[in-house]
Design a protein around this motif. Structure first.
Motif, PDB file in Angstrom:
ATOM      1  N   ASP A  56       0.823  -1.211   0.000  1.00  0.00           N
ATOM      2  CA  ASP A  56       0.000   0.000   0.000  1.00  0.00           C
ATOM      3  C   ASP A  56       0.853   1.255   0.000  1.00  0.00           C
ATOM      4  O   ASP A  56       1.789   1.389   0.788  1.00  0.00           O
ATOM      5  N   SER A  57       0.485   2.196  -0.878  1.00  0.00           N
ATOM      6  CA  SER A  57       1.260   3.431  -1.004  1.00  0.00           C
ATOM      7  C   SER A  57       0.746   4.533  -0.084  1.00  0.00           C
ATOM      8  O   SER A  57       1.272   5.652  -0.103  1.00  0.00           O
ATOM      9  N   HIS A  69     -18.621   8.393   7.059  1.00  0.00           N
ATOM     10  CA  HIS A  69     -20.043   8.379   7.423  1.00  0.00           C
ATOM     11  C   HIS A  69     -20.806   7.371   6.563  1.00  0.00           C
ATOM     12  O   HIS A  69     -20.354   6.971   5.493  1.00  0.00           O
TER      13      HIS A  69
HETATM   14  C1  LIG Z   1     -13.328  13.337   0.424  1.00  0.00           C
HETATM   15  C2  LIG Z   1     -13.977  11.988   0.444  1.00  0.00           C
HETATM   16  C3  LIG Z   1     -14.748  11.595   1.514  1.00  0.00           C
HETATM   17  C4  LIG Z   1     -15.351  10.346   1.538  1.00  0.00           C
HETATM   18  N1  LIG Z   1     -16.144  10.025   2.589  1.00  0.00           N
HETATM   19  C5  LIG Z   1     -16.729   8.819   2.622  1.00  0.00           C
HETATM   20  C6  LIG Z   1     -17.614   8.502   3.690  1.00  0.00           C
HETATM   21  O1  LIG Z   1     -17.859   9.299   4.591  1.00  0.00           O
HETATM   22  N2  LIG Z   1     -18.195   7.260   3.678  1.00  0.00           N
HETATM   23  C7  LIG Z   1     -17.943   6.346   2.690  1.00  0.00           C
HETATM   24  O2  LIG Z   1     -18.466   5.233   2.779  1.00  0.00           O
HETATM   25  N3  LIG Z   1     -17.132   6.646   1.658  1.00  0.00           N
HETATM   26  C8  LIG Z   1     -16.519   7.856   1.603  1.00  0.00           C
HETATM   27  N4  LIG Z   1     -15.710   8.172   0.547  1.00  0.00           N
HETATM   28  C9  LIG Z   1     -15.467   7.158  -0.492  1.00  0.00           C
HETATM   29  C10 LIG Z   1     -14.278   6.262  -0.073  1.00  0.00           C
HETATM   30  O3  LIG Z   1     -13.110   7.048  -0.084  1.00  0.00           O
HETATM   31  C11 LIG Z   1     -14.133   5.083  -1.009  1.00  0.00           C
HETATM   32  O4  LIG Z   1     -15.347   4.364  -1.064  1.00  0.00           O
HETATM   33  C12 LIG Z   1     -13.056   4.112  -0.535  1.00  0.00           C
HETATM   34  O5  LIG Z   1     -11.863   4.795  -0.247  1.00  0.00           O
HETATM   35  C13 LIG Z   1     -12.789   3.045  -1.602  1.00  0.00           C
HETATM   36  O6  LIG Z   1     -11.913   2.089  -1.048  1.00  0.00           O
HETATM   37  P1  LIG Z   1     -10.810   1.378  -1.965  1.00  0.00           P
HETATM   38  O7  LIG Z   1     -10.154   0.383  -1.069  1.00  0.00           O
HETATM   39  O8  LIG Z   1     -11.401   0.918  -3.232  1.00  0.00           O
HETATM   40  O9  LIG Z   1      -9.775   2.548  -2.362  1.00  0.00           O
HETATM   41  P2  LIG Z   1      -8.865   3.473  -1.438  1.00  0.00           P
HETATM   42  O10 LIG Z   1      -9.447   3.651  -0.092  1.00  0.00           O
HETATM   43  O11 LIG Z   1      -8.592   4.710  -2.227  1.00  0.00           O
HETATM   44  O12 LIG Z   1      -7.536   2.638  -1.253  1.00  0.00           O
HETATM   45  C14 LIG Z   1      -6.670   2.383  -2.327  1.00  0.00           C
HETATM   46  C15 LIG Z   1      -5.280   2.232  -1.768  1.00  0.00           C
HETATM   47  O13 LIG Z   1      -4.424   1.752  -2.811  1.00  0.00           O
HETATM   48  C16 LIG Z   1      -3.190   2.422  -2.725  1.00  0.00           C
HETATM   49  N5  LIG Z   1      -2.545   2.386  -4.040  1.00  0.00           N
HETATM   50  C17 LIG Z   1      -2.930   2.967  -5.199  1.00  0.00           C
HETATM   51  N6  LIG Z   1      -2.054   2.671  -6.175  1.00  0.00           N
HETATM   52  C18 LIG Z   1      -1.089   1.880  -5.612  1.00  0.00           C
HETATM   53  C19 LIG Z   1       0.096   1.278  -6.106  1.00  0.00           C
HETATM   54  N7  LIG Z   1       0.468   1.387  -7.394  1.00  0.00           N
HETATM   55  N8  LIG Z   1       0.858   0.570  -5.240  1.00  0.00           N
HETATM   56  C20 LIG Z   1       0.508   0.428  -3.940  1.00  0.00           C
HETATM   57  N9  LIG Z   1      -0.614   0.977  -3.428  1.00  0.00           N
HETATM   58  C21 LIG Z   1      -1.403   1.710  -4.255  1.00  0.00           C
HETATM   59  C22 LIG Z   1      -3.550   3.844  -2.279  1.00  0.00           C
HETATM   60  O14 LIG Z   1      -2.452   4.494  -1.673  1.00  0.00           O
HETATM   61  C23 LIG Z   1      -4.689   3.558  -1.280  1.00  0.00           C
HETATM   62  O15 LIG Z   1      -4.201   3.430   0.034  1.00  0.00           O
HETATM   63  C24 LIG Z   1     -15.143   9.443   0.477  1.00  0.00           C
HETATM   64  C25 LIG Z   1     -14.363   9.832  -0.626  1.00  0.00           C
HETATM   65  C26 LIG Z   1     -13.793  11.086  -0.645  1.00  0.00           C
HETATM   66  C27 LIG Z   1     -12.990  11.519  -1.843  1.00  0.00           C
END
Ligand SMILES: Cc1cc2nc3c(=O)[nH]c(=O)nc-3n(C[C@H](O)[C@H](O)[C@H](O)COP(=O)(O)OP(=O)(O)OC[C@H]3O[C@@H](n4cnc5c(N)ncnc54)[C@H](O)[C@@H]3O)c2cc1C
Length: 344
Positions: A56-57, A69
Motif C-alpha cells: 500500500d502506497s 459516514h
Molecule cells: C473526500 C472523500 C470523503 C469520503 N467520505 C466517505 C464517507 O464518509 N463514507 C464512505 O463510505 N465513503 C466515503 N468516501 C469514499 C471512499 O473514499 C471510497 O469508497 C473508498 O476509499 C474506496 O476504497 P478502496 O479500497 O477501493 O480505495 P482506497 O481507499 O482509495 O484505497 C486504495 C489504496 O491503494 C493504494 N494504491 C494505489 N495505487 C497503488 C500502487 N500502485 N501501489 C501500492 N498501493 C497503491 C492507495 O495508496 C490507497 O491506500 C469518500 C471519498 C472522498 C474523496
C-alpha cells in the motif's frame, strides 16, 4: 499456508502504523492497495491460512475527510483509524502489510505444476512472486481547475451526499456542474438544504431541468466560476464569477470526474470499461474476477460509486473467490505430484 507460530509473531511484533518486511519466496496472494477493499480481501485470505501481502502506497481516496459516514457501526470513525484497525486485523491472522508503491505487476513463468505466477515490483526495487493478484488501488477524483477549490476538498468542497451531506445540511450550498451527471446531484443536495445554487459552469442545462430547478427553488447561475473565495480565516466564503460578482456560499458540491489508479498495473493487461457520465473502470464479473487469469479487482478501481462499506464487501468477496480458486489449484498440484510419484 501460514503457520500458527508466524501468526503469533506478527500479532506480537508489528505496530499497526509500521510496515512489515517483504516476505521471501512465493506467496499465495499479493494485494495491491491497502484501503477498505484490499484490507478486507486480505483479511479473508489470511483467515483462510493463505500467505498474503498487502502492498500500500498510503494515499486512500478519503484521506482528506475527518470521518467516514454512512458505515454501519463505524459511522463517524476517522478513515485513518479504520485502516489502522484493518491492518492490525490482517496481521492478527498472519497477513503482511508492506508500505510501498507497486510500479510493475506482470505474469511470470508458471510453476512446474502449471500454476500461475506473477511478479510484483515496488518503487524501491524490491519484488515478490505471488500465485494470484488482487488489485484494489482505488481512484482519484479529478477536480475542475478552479483556483482555491482543491484546498477545501473533503471539507467545504464535497462530492457525496451520503458521505458528508448530513454534515452540510441547511448550509448555503453551490453545486459546481461538471456535466449532465451534476443535474441529479443537485436534486440530491436540494434534499439537504433549501439554499441551493447551481453553477452551470459551461455545461448544458436543458429547459426541462431549468423548470424543475425553478419549481424546487434551486437558483441557476450561468456565468462561469473563476475562483473560490475565502474569508479572513481561510474558510470558504463563496465563488467569484467571470463578471467579477461574488456569490456567497459556505459549501461547494462537485462531482469530479473519476480516474482509476492504474499506474504500474499495465503489465496485467486488465480490460477497462466505460462507465457512462462517470469515467472508466477495470471490468470485472462476480466477486471481482477479471478476464485475466489469476487477477481479481475490488473497490473503486472497478466500482466507481462504491463507498467504504461496498468496497470492503467487494474485497471480502474477491478474497473468498481467490481462496476458492487456490483450493482447486492446490488439488491440481497435489494430483500432478501424485502422478510424478513425489509428495507435497
Ligand atoms: C473526500 C472523500 C470523503 C469520503 N467520505 C466517505 C464517507 O464518509 N463514507 C464512505 O463510505 N465513503 C466515503 N468516501 C469514499 C471512499 O473514499 C471510497 O469508497 C473508498 O476509499 C474506496 O476504497 P478502496 O479500497 O477501493 O480505495 P482506497 O481507499 O482509495 O484505497 C486504495 C489504496 O491503494 C493504494 N494504491 C494505489 N495505487 C497503488 C500502487 N500502485 N501501489 C501500492 N498501493 C497503491 C492507495 O495508496 C490507497 O491506500 C469518500 C471519498 C472522498 C474523496
Amino acid at each position: 499456508m501460514t503457520d500458527k507460530h508466524e501468526q503469533q509473531n506478527m500479532t506480537a511484533t508489528t505496530p499497526p502504523d509500521a510496515s512489515d518486511a517483504l516476505p521471501e519466496g512465493a506467496i499465495d496472494v499479493a494485494v495491491i492497495g491497502g484501503g477498505a477493499a484490499g484490507l478486507n480481501g486480505a483479511l479473508i485470505l489470511a483467515r483462510s491460512r493463505r500467505s498474503v501481502v498487502v502492498i500500500d502506497s498510503g494515499s486512500p481516496r478519503n484521506a482528506p475527510a475527518d470521518a467516514v459516514h454512512g458505515l454501519l457501526a463505524l459511522d463517524g470513525t476517522p478513515p485513518s483509524e479504520i485502516l489502522r484497525r484493518g491492518r492490525e486485523q490482517v496481521r492478527q491472522y498472519g497477513g503482511h502489510v508492506v508500505f510501498g508503491e507497486v510500479v510493475t505487476a506482470e505474469p511470470a513463468a508458471p510453476s512446474t505444476d502449471g500454476d500461475l505466477r506473477f511478479t510484483v515490483t515496488l518503487a524501491d526495487g524490491r519484488s515478490i512472486t505471488a500465485r494470484r493478484i488482487l488489485v484494489a488501488t482505488g481512484l482519484t477524483d479529478v477536480l475542475p481547475e478552479v483556483p482555491g477549490l482543491a484546498e477545501h476538498w473533503g471539507h467545504s468542497v464535497v462530492h457525496c451526499p451520503y458521505c458528508h451531506g448530513w454534515e452540510v445540511r441547511d448550509e448555503a450550498i453551490g453545486v459546481l456542474a461538471t456535466g449532465p451527471v451534476s443535474i441529479s446531484h443537485a436534486y440530491l443536495y436540494r434534499q439537504l438544504t433549501e439554499d441551493l445554487t447551481y453553477f452551470t459552469h459551461g455545461t448544458n442545462l436543458d429547459e426541462d431541468n431549468r423548470a424543475r430547478f425553478a419549481a424546487r427553488g434551486i437558483r441557476i447561475v450561468d456565468t462561469p466560476v473563476t475562483e473560490v473565495v475565502n474569508d479572513a480565516h481561510g474558510a470558504l466564503a463563496g465563488v467569484r464569477l467571470a463578471d467579477g460578482q461574488v456569490v456567497t456560499r459556505s459549501v461547494i458540491a462537485v462531482l469530479a470526474p473519476m480516474r482509476i489508479r492504474d499506474r504500474g498495473l499495465e503489465g496485467l493487461r486488465l480490460p477497462v470499461q466505460d462507465v457512462p457520465n462517470k469515467g472508466r473502470s477495470f471490468a470485472s464479473g462476480a466477486a471481482g474476477i477479471t478476464e485475466v487469469p489469476g487477477v481479481w479487482v475490488a473497490g473503486n478501481v472497478t466500482d466507481l460509486t462504491a463507498q467504504v462499506g461496498a468496497s470492503a464487501a467487494a474485497g471480502a468477496l474477491a478474497g473468498a473467490d481467490i481462496n476458492r480458486m487456490l483450493a482447486a489449484a492446490d488439488a491440481d498440484a497435489a494430483l500432478h505430484l501424485a502422478g510424478t510419484g513425489e509428495t507435497l
